[in-house]
Design a protein around this motif. Sequence first.
Motif, PDB file in Angstrom:
ATOM      1  N   PRO A  40       0.809  -1.217   0.000  1.00 50.44           N
ATOM      2  CA  PRO A  40       0.000   0.000   0.000  1.00 50.44           C
ATOM      3  C   PRO A  40       0.850   1.279   0.000  1.00 50.44           C
ATOM      4  O   PRO A  40       0.386   2.344  -0.392  1.00 50.44           O
ATOM      5  CB  PRO A  40      -0.832  -0.102   1.278  1.00 50.44           C
ATOM      6  N   GLU A  41       2.104   1.176   0.450  1.00 50.62           N
ATOM      7  CA  GLU A  41       2.943   2.369   0.523  1.00 50.62           C
ATOM      8  C   GLU A  41       3.639   2.678  -0.804  1.00 50.62           C
ATOM      9  O   GLU A  41       4.385   3.652  -0.901  1.00 50.62           O
ATOM     10  CB  GLU A  41       4.008   2.198   1.609  1.00 50.62           C
TER      11      GLU A  41
ATOM     12  N   ARG B 263      -3.053  -0.608  12.996  1.00 49.69           N
ATOM     13  CA  ARG B 263      -3.995  -0.516  11.875  1.00 49.69           C
ATOM     14  C   ARG B 263      -5.238   0.281  12.263  1.00 49.69           C
ATOM     15  O   ARG B 263      -5.946  -0.074  13.190  1.00 49.69           O
ATOM     16  CB  ARG B 263      -4.402  -1.904  11.387  1.00 49.69           C
ATOM     17  N   TRP B 418      -5.637   1.167   7.284  1.00 49.58           N
ATOM     18  CA  TRP B 418      -4.231   1.450   7.013  1.00 49.58           C
ATOM     19  C   TRP B 418      -3.378   0.960   8.178  1.00 49.58           C
ATOM     20  O   TRP B 418      -3.575   1.382   9.314  1.00 49.58           O
ATOM     21  CB  TRP B 418      -4.021   2.956   6.798  1.00 49.58           C
ATOM     22  N   SER B 420       0.348   0.956   9.711  1.00 47.95           N
ATOM     23  CA  SER B 420       1.596   1.687   9.546  1.00 47.95           C
ATOM     24  C   SER B 420       2.775   0.767   9.836  1.00 47.95           C
ATOM     25  O   SER B 420       3.135   0.562  10.989  1.00 47.95           O
ATOM     26  CB  SER B 420       1.637   2.885  10.489  1.00 47.95           C
ATOM     27  N   PRO B 428       0.814   7.077   7.319  1.00 46.74           N
ATOM     28  CA  PRO B 428      -0.548   7.395   6.857  1.00 46.74           C
ATOM     29  C   PRO B 428      -0.688   8.828   6.350  1.00 46.74           C
ATOM     30  O   PRO B 428      -1.465   9.057   5.421  1.00 46.74           O
ATOM     31  CB  PRO B 428      -1.415   7.169   8.106  1.00 46.74           C
ATOM     32  N   SER B 431       0.608   8.883   2.669  1.00 46.39           N
ATOM     33  CA  SER B 431      -0.124   8.030   1.724  1.00 46.39           C
ATOM     34  C   SER B 431      -1.598   8.390   1.627  1.00 46.39           C
ATOM     35  O   SER B 431      -2.191   8.321   0.555  1.00 46.39           O
ATOM     36  CB  SER B 431       0.007   6.565   2.125  1.00 46.39           C
ATOM     37  N   LEU B 432      -2.219   8.751   2.757  1.00 47.72           N
ATOM     38  CA  LEU B 432      -3.674   8.901   2.767  1.00 47.72           C
ATOM     39  C   LEU B 432      -4.129  10.348   2.627  1.00 47.72           C
ATOM     40  O   LEU B 432      -5.209  10.612   2.117  1.00 47.72           O
ATOM     41  CB  LEU B 432      -4.260   8.359   4.074  1.00 47.72           C
ATOM     42  N   ALA B 445      -2.394   6.614  -1.750  1.00 44.63           N
ATOM     43  CA  ALA B 445      -3.642   5.926  -1.402  1.00 44.63           C
ATOM     44  C   ALA B 445      -4.688   6.947  -0.976  1.00 44.63           C
ATOM     45  O   ALA B 445      -5.609   6.624  -0.232  1.00 44.63           O
ATOM     46  CB  ALA B 445      -3.390   4.910  -0.293  1.00 44.63           C
TER      47      ALA B 445
END
Lengths: 325, 523, 305
Positions: A40-41, B263, B418, B420, B428, B431-432, B445
């Motif tokens: 996901p990274e 998570r 997610w 980490s 996070p 990415s988020l 993401a």
Amino acid sequence: MPVYFIRRMMQSVLVLFVMSLLVFVGVFAIGNPIDILISPEADQHEIERATRALGLDKPLWEQYGLFVVNALKGDLGRSFVFNIPAIDLILQRMPATMELAITATFMGVLLGIPLGMWAGLRPESFSGKLIMSGSILGFSLPTFWVGLMLIMIFAVFLGWLPSTGRGQTREFLGVHLSILTWDGLRHLAMPAFNLALFKLSLVIRLARAGTREAILQDYVKFARAKGVSSRRIIGVHVFKNIMIPIVTVLGLELGSTIAFAVVTETVFAWPGMGKLIIDSINLLDRPVIVAYLMVIVFMFIFINLVVDLLYSVLDPRVRISESKG
Amino acid sequence: MKRIFAATGAGLAAAVFLASAVAAAEITIGLGADVTSMDPHYHTLSPNNNIATHVFGTLIDQDEMQKLKPGLAESWRIIDDSTWEFKLRRGVKFHDGSDFTADDVVATLARVPAVPNSPAAFTIYTKSIAGVSVVDPHTMIVKTAGPYPLLPTDLSNIFIISQKQAKAATEDFNAGKAMNGTGPFKFASWARGDRINLVRNDGYWGPKPAWDKVTFKLITNDPSRVAALLAGDLNAIEIVPTADMAKLKTNKDINIFRVVSNRIIFFHLDTDRDVSPFVTDKQGKPLDRNPLKDLRVRKALSKALNRPGIVDRVMEGEAIPAGQLLPDGFYGTSPNLKPEAYDVEGARKLLAEAGYPQGFAITIHGPNNRYVNDEKIVQAAAQMFARIGVDAKVETMPSNVFFTRANKLEFSFMLVGWGSGTGEVSSPLRSLLATFDAARGMGTANRGRYSNKQMDALLDQALATVDDAKREKLLQQASEVAINNLGIIPLHYQVNSWATRKGVMYVPRTDENTLALEFKPRS
Amino acid sequence: MTAPDTALEPALAAKPQTPFQRFLADFFDSKIATAGLVVLAIILFVAIFAPWISPQNPYDLSKLDIMDGRLEPGTKSMDGKPFLLGTDDQGRDMLSAIFYGLRTSLAVGVTASFCAMILGMTMGLTAAYFGGLVETIIMRIVDIQLSFPSILIALILLAVLGQGVDKIIIALIAVQWAYYARTTRGTALVERRKEYIEAAQCLALGDRRVVFRHLFPNCLPPIIVVNTVLIANAIALEATLSFLGLGLPITEPSLGLLIANGFTYLLSGKYWISFFPGVALLFTIVSINLVGDQLRDVLNPRLQK
């Protein structure tokens, strides 16, 4: 005879071709394997690298063309997930599924024929009706439900059998089989019975129907009139008569037994092909899905041939050349 | 709140572990996810990395709270903003008897980008490295392309192989002949999809493992895994299904070990487009503007969620209501962020203020086989949104379909999670929540395309700050901006759990790894 | 799954009773089949009238409350109404969920089998009547399809199509039509050689008229038998697919999906979530099969005493 074989082979090749095309388009329609496999990274650069590594950057028709060319050379591609040839992956898992399916079929036949003949000979008796009602249960209960019940009763409450997984294996002719060890047999018992249940019901019904019809037939009446012992009538004449449909159906069913092993293998964590195909669909591991279907189709062709041959042995009225078109 | 709450059994920290009371110490552990390869550099996937952790060593290890600790590197220090020095441990031997030196690290870093066909390469952990030089067999210098404070964290994910295996193929690892590491266990055999056998490495440099033999059994089916534990076929399992937790806790033969995980489960929402595909009025007609762009609407939806209710009923207590991106106490989390309180009235008021007194209609999308109880959570959220007048439809699908569609931005409001891997909050954030920028690898993401310049600036500054204390301050500020703005709506943190048969203890880990080394027999 | 082969001739009417009277008398001869028919009638009633007799609408999420989740049978909800069979994890009243689930399962099973029957019969009749190349092509497709396990076809199809009631019906039709085609063709081949068809052809009636007015009605009895078995099969297959996570949407559970949802709670002692839908499914399939079995025996002339 040769004409029949050639026609059969031509058909099979056509089936293989159509199947593989469908799976290619199908998996393409479901989703992009990279989306699930990638960390996901990962950044855009890494996503593009992975897409190229798996050959997914090419247009679909080109991917399919490559597959066909390689398949003709006997290479069905490498698994996206495991990075080993898909066919190896399947062949590694095949013995586990085969021993499960074959044990289940034997269980079905060995229990089903006597029970079915008994019910056929005494259709009005309590035991006969009980057997028939039982067979309806076997048809009706979903496999996954029975599987969990078996685990609860025999593994959790009674503690007689191990709950899940495959036991110790022993190598035989290069194949690892668990059926050759005591531990393996204990692990095999529940999943095999679970898978056999449907087959058992089927055999009971076929045997009962066959027996009921056979005892009304002239040749049985004639044998009776001739004074042949009733044990011989049942054991030889009736038995032979009911074997034809049973062999046919079981032969054809062996394929669906292998397929239905998907459910049993999921419940019992049995490391076979069925579990592999479910996992592969979930991970969109296209080469494995395609290779699995190819293997199954090949197996069906083989099984059908064997059934046809057996059929002609059991029933001399049928000759292979006329059995199918 | 304490971050470790070992449930049953004696107090963990205080318990004294005496080595092996069992004569032939063997342990059989049930794993919940399949291992796809033995090659430690082929696919960065938790189950694979978990097994690699047993056989191979890393320069830097993560403890059970994901704090970094010395591994094959005894110490490391920053020489200047982009130069690091690593002192390697002396006297460490590979399983084949050869000595571990800096050349092995060089060989490893060379192999990582060269593994063919990798669907998810380990290069995401090495891409910052510009050059490596060997000073002596136990000292090395690593140069990064710019200031890169996360280098030690990244290196804790790289498994060190021997230089003899520099050219080994994935097949060689799968077959076992290249499985030559420095870890606490030696590879014995692998039956794909079924089991993995390991034996103790008596020459391990760290604490002596309690087990002579370790068998990992792969049982991905939840009830089957529990049944195997109850039947005594397994000594321990990971990922205890929440449905069975209550029953297992009352079972005297079973110990449970739990810890909050790294998570987070949250809702990602479309804050970018003016017309979002799955937000309509109650008759199903499109709206003239996207209500999710309004902070008051996002706030209302967040208030409508009864987090303690979801934790208690859906997660059966195996989660903790979330107010930010990682549980309190992780690096970079802010002490000022708390879970939003359940407040139906307040939510209705906010909706009315925003111009939606009658509410609107929305479809919540979610996967059905990815996170713990994912599709149940989505349904529960839909129930709760209905109470503030927002008609929520539910659509769940297998993760293979879900993530492809989510990445194409087909959804308006979706449940995602997610974890980490780095154990700190920049993972996070970048990415988020960072503004999507494919070239720089930001917001990869960010499926709601949230964008906030202030947050971006704080994050960029943090990522270039090597000083740990200063960086933490910046990350805290970035978290506060992003969460107060509801770039995502946090729901809960999952709890990681393990169950063992009586007599076996475990130190639960935030990173979901199931390490045989950390299982101890209790005398 | 292979349906028992039923290439049979229709019942003969050589008795003083009308054929239908005789059929009824034969059918009710068996107590167990009669019981099956009664149970089936009750199930059909419940399924059809589910929205009016259920205490709750289990498909409407706004009517549910997770704080009522996983209650034991007999407990009262927070606003005082009792949950006779308990609740599931979302706070669904299991009794209502079973009523609605029966409705969904039966609707899926019956619709799929009915559509498959129409498709299969058309194909089978066409093959039998025209023969030649048409027949070869159709029967080859049937052969290929029947030699391939139904669950795999459905699995792949659903993976591609996605979830939904319509999708699962399509998958079930794709799996089942071939059985009907084969049975119809078998029966039609026998019928086609009979005098009445020859007579119709001599009268120069059109192909369509001969097939649908004359051939079709005479092929029906064995098809009806196959149909009952296949409805039961469709319901069981839908349950299995739901268990594997492919099938109906989670908010509108069928019996199979209810069982699959409760499956995770079985070991933890919350038996009711999975057990009661399991019993309902069992009764449904068994009663259909009992009726189908008796129909086959009654309609099989070779077994007539």
